[in-house]
Enzyme design. Structure first.
Site, PDB file in Angstrom:
ATOM      1  CD  GLU A  42      -2.598   1.339   2.601  1.00 36.57           C
ATOM      2  OE1 GLU A  42      -2.982   2.462   2.983  1.00 36.57           O
ATOM      3  OE2 GLU A  42      -2.828   0.294   3.242  1.00 36.57           O
ATOM      4  NE  ARG A  46      -0.634   8.360   5.524  1.00 39.11           N
ATOM      5  CZ  ARG A  46      -0.360   7.540   6.542  1.00 39.11           C
ATOM      6  NH1 ARG A  46       0.797   7.665   7.184  1.00 39.11           N
ATOM      7  NH2 ARG A  46      -1.216   6.611   6.898  1.00 39.11           N
ATOM      8  CB  THR A  70      -3.682   8.349   2.692  1.00 38.10           C
ATOM      9  OG1 THR A  70      -2.873   7.478   3.493  1.00 38.10           O
ATOM     10  CG2 THR A  70      -4.067   9.534   3.561  1.00 38.10           C
ATOM     11  CE  LYS A 130      -6.406   2.291   7.317  1.00 38.67           C
ATOM     12  NZ  LYS A 130      -5.813   3.419   6.561  1.00 38.67           N
TER      13      LYS A 130
END
Length: 213
Positions: A42, A46, A70, A130
């Site tokens: 993953e 960011r 994200t 998640k």
């Protein structure tokens, strides 16, 4: 894609997070993780160079499943998919991202931490989410409570997961995998010590195998 992803996670139920602004270092970090036995990656969006790093990983490595984390908006989801992301992870549940991913057949793991959010995900048609931030949202006891009422749901705890508590999370049958950044320590990557990343990946794989029997 979900079937292939599930098969990989069944073999090694750990998803390392890569947060890297330099595409070359992102590729080296990914290869180090793969050398340690982790093939689902993953890349967290960011930083300004994160998407370029994901694209470099997809272009310069083979045999991996690489997703974007994200992801905050629908436009961002569409952008990372256009760049080749094979799954999407978000810190929260956004209906329009969920619907887009379902329509496009893209595995989507939205962040959930309350019963209401899990139920909303279920109503949207999702069965895998998640659990974030795992350590602050109740940890293993909360996952067990969710599992008792949401029998079809599977969870990927992320946030506060480490080698020390990985066995506890993986002992919960509803946990499909655990995500974490402990596998990619910034100090090791800054020093070019990719052998440490490989060692941490191998340790995680060994822990997971023992936890899952």
């Amino acid at each position: 894609m979900m079937d292939a992803l599930e098969q990989r996670l069944a073999a090694a139920p750990v998803v390392p997070l890569i947060g890297e602004n330099d595409p070359a270092r992102a590729v080296k970090t990914t290869q180090a993780l793969a050398d340690g036995g982790l093939s689902v990656i993953e890349v967290v969006m960011r930083s300004p160079g994160a998407q370029a790093g994901m694209e470099a990983i997809l272009d310069q490595t083979e045999g991996l499943i690489v997703g974007a984390g994200t992801v905050l908006t629908l436009d961002q989801a569409k952008s990372v998919v256009a760049s080749g992301a094979q799954f999407i992870v978000s810190p929260g549940l956004v209906d329009e991202i969920a619907r887009y991913c379902i329509d496009e057949g893209i595995p989507f793991f939205p962040g959930t931490m309350t019963a209401g959010e899990v139920q909303r995900a279920y109503a949207l048609g999702l069965r895998k989410v998640k659990f974030f931030p795992a350590s602050l949202a109740g940890g293993v006891p909360m996952l067990k409570a969710f599992s008792s009422v949401f029998g079809e749901m599977r969870f990927m705890p992320t946030g506060g997961v480490s080698a020390a508590n990985l066995p506890d999370f993986l002992s919960v049958p509803s946990v499909i995998a655990c995500g974490g950044s402990w596998l990619t320590p910034a100090n090791a990557i800054d020093a070019g010590d990719y052998a440490q990343v490989t060692a941490l990946a191998r340790e995680a794989v060994d822990i997971a195998r023992k936890a899952r029997g």
